[in-house]
Scaffold this active site. Structure first.
Site, short mmCIF file in Angstrom:
data_model
loop_
_atom_site.label_atom_id
_atom_site.label_comp_id
_atom_site.label_asym_id
_atom_site.label_seq_id
_atom_site.Cartn_x
_atom_site.Cartn_y
_atom_site.Cartn_z
N GLY B 11 -11.67 46.76 -110.39
CA GLY B 11 -12.26 48.08 -110.39
C GLY B 11 -12.99 48.35 -111.69
N LYS B 16 -11.68 43.61 -116.28
CA LYS B 16 -12.12 42.37 -115.65
C LYS B 16 -13.07 41.56 -116.53
CE LYS B 16 -15.59 44.83 -112.89
NZ LYS B 16 -15.54 46.01 -113.81
N HIS B 51 -20.10 46.45 -124.45
CA HIS B 51 -19.69 45.16 -123.88
C HIS B 51 -20.08 44.01 -124.80
CE1 HIS B 51 -17.88 45.07 -119.83
NE2 HIS B 51 -18.28 46.32 -119.76
#
Lengths: 172, 172, 172
Positions: B11, B16, B51
């Protein structure tokens, strides 16, 4: 009475129906498909048609949108039954303003009384953000409670993620 | 040709990407990052930047928002590749009004033809309540179908929940 | 100091609270319930009341919507504590415009310092479609990060689906 109930739970477009169909095929018994979807609009009509062509031939189809129990009463033990799906059925129940808890009692009784091998498909709908509207919140509560009761009665529960089975109860 | 494809599904904010990056690191090979995100607005720009800093140094970055296959053509077997993520890519495909099924054919061919070790990240988006708008429903159908096809081709599928791996296919 | 922390994660109406309560009961210790919900409206009041009657008697209840750590400071090792839930707590933190990351630091410190056996319940909210509004997107990011940190600190993590446990970390 032998009772063999499998619950297949997954998200939208998770491959749960295809997995459930393959699993029902693997029983090697005459197949009965209990359809709960109602074609209210073009999107739903297209979806039902796509599911039907994916399913392929060799299924006896019974349509009982509100009372899937009615489709189960005369089935002998040597039948493999796919009920697709509990979410559509719950949606029909709530649209008809019936009480989900009572309707679930009836459904579970019918499942328990049927000697055939039954696979029932349902949706996981509670892993997103809280919905804005109250009806959607009521639905996901009702769906959650229904899934818990189906899982408690089932001897086997399989969660499908990206087409792959994740066994939660029983054995495959 | 050796083919080593891992699908990491989870999700939003499930950890992840971080898990996938650690997994790619564990191969001990030169690392290639295939970025699919496009910075359309401030929120997305901030997310890409966050990120990137989490990812740390030591990555060759290739940006191919629409055709990740192009980033894979010249890679030798001794490379570890992270494609992050299939959801952004699908979103780009649908914004460009390309056909998701055809685009997926091309993506799967490119993945299959590349001898490097590849990890591809994707989102689970189908476990919430049915979205109100038709585009969102189309997207989650397309995402579900894409995930099923990626999972079928992958030798290893890992679902990440709260940063923890739940192995669905293959071995770790 | 012995540290025994269990994280129970699940969707809305997944049966996670009931499972967590049974698990806490199984410790055979005096039970403490740390409530984080605030009854802002009729829907929430009804939900709190329903949860309370499901829980049954025999619980000492402590209400600390913003600082569950305060409820933990004087607890000895021979107590079984249920914190229900991290999602409500996070919602309170964000409504109070406190910083989720700092508040999480404090929560994790308090959990780590408490010698009692603690079970904390949290929601998976990131597996639906991207929410339309920015606040909901911020919330699911914050919830995801919180879940990752709780799962990293916990010795045992259990995902509950349809009332059934799926062990992600540690042993049952």
């Amino acid at each position: 009475m032998t009772h063999d109930l499998t619950l297949v739970i997954g998200g939208a477009a998770s491959g749960k129906s295809a997995w459930a169909e393959d699993f029902v095929e693997s029983f090697g018994l005459p197949k009965v498909y209990v359809a709960t979807a109602q074609a209210f609009d073009a999107e739903m009509t297209a979806k039902i048609s796509a599911h039907k062509s994916l399913r392929g031939p060799g299924w006896e189809t019974r349509e009982t949108p509100l009372i899937p129990g009615d489709a189960l009463t005369d089935l002998p033990a040597d039948r493999a039954v796919l009920i697709d799906c509990a979410t559509m059925w719950l949606s029909n129940v709530m649209l008809a303003e019936a009480d989900p808890a009572h309707a679930t009692d009836d459904l579970l009784s019918a499942l328990g009384a049927c000697p055939a091998r039954i696979v029932i498909v349902t949706n996981e709908v509670g892993q997103g953000i809280v919905p804005d509207n109250a009806l959607a919140r009521r639905f996901r509560e009702a769906q959650g409670r229904l899934n818990i009761r189906l899982a408690a009665q089932a001897g086997r529960v399989v969660q499908v993620v990206a087409g792959l089975p994740n066994l939660l109860k029983g054995a495959l």
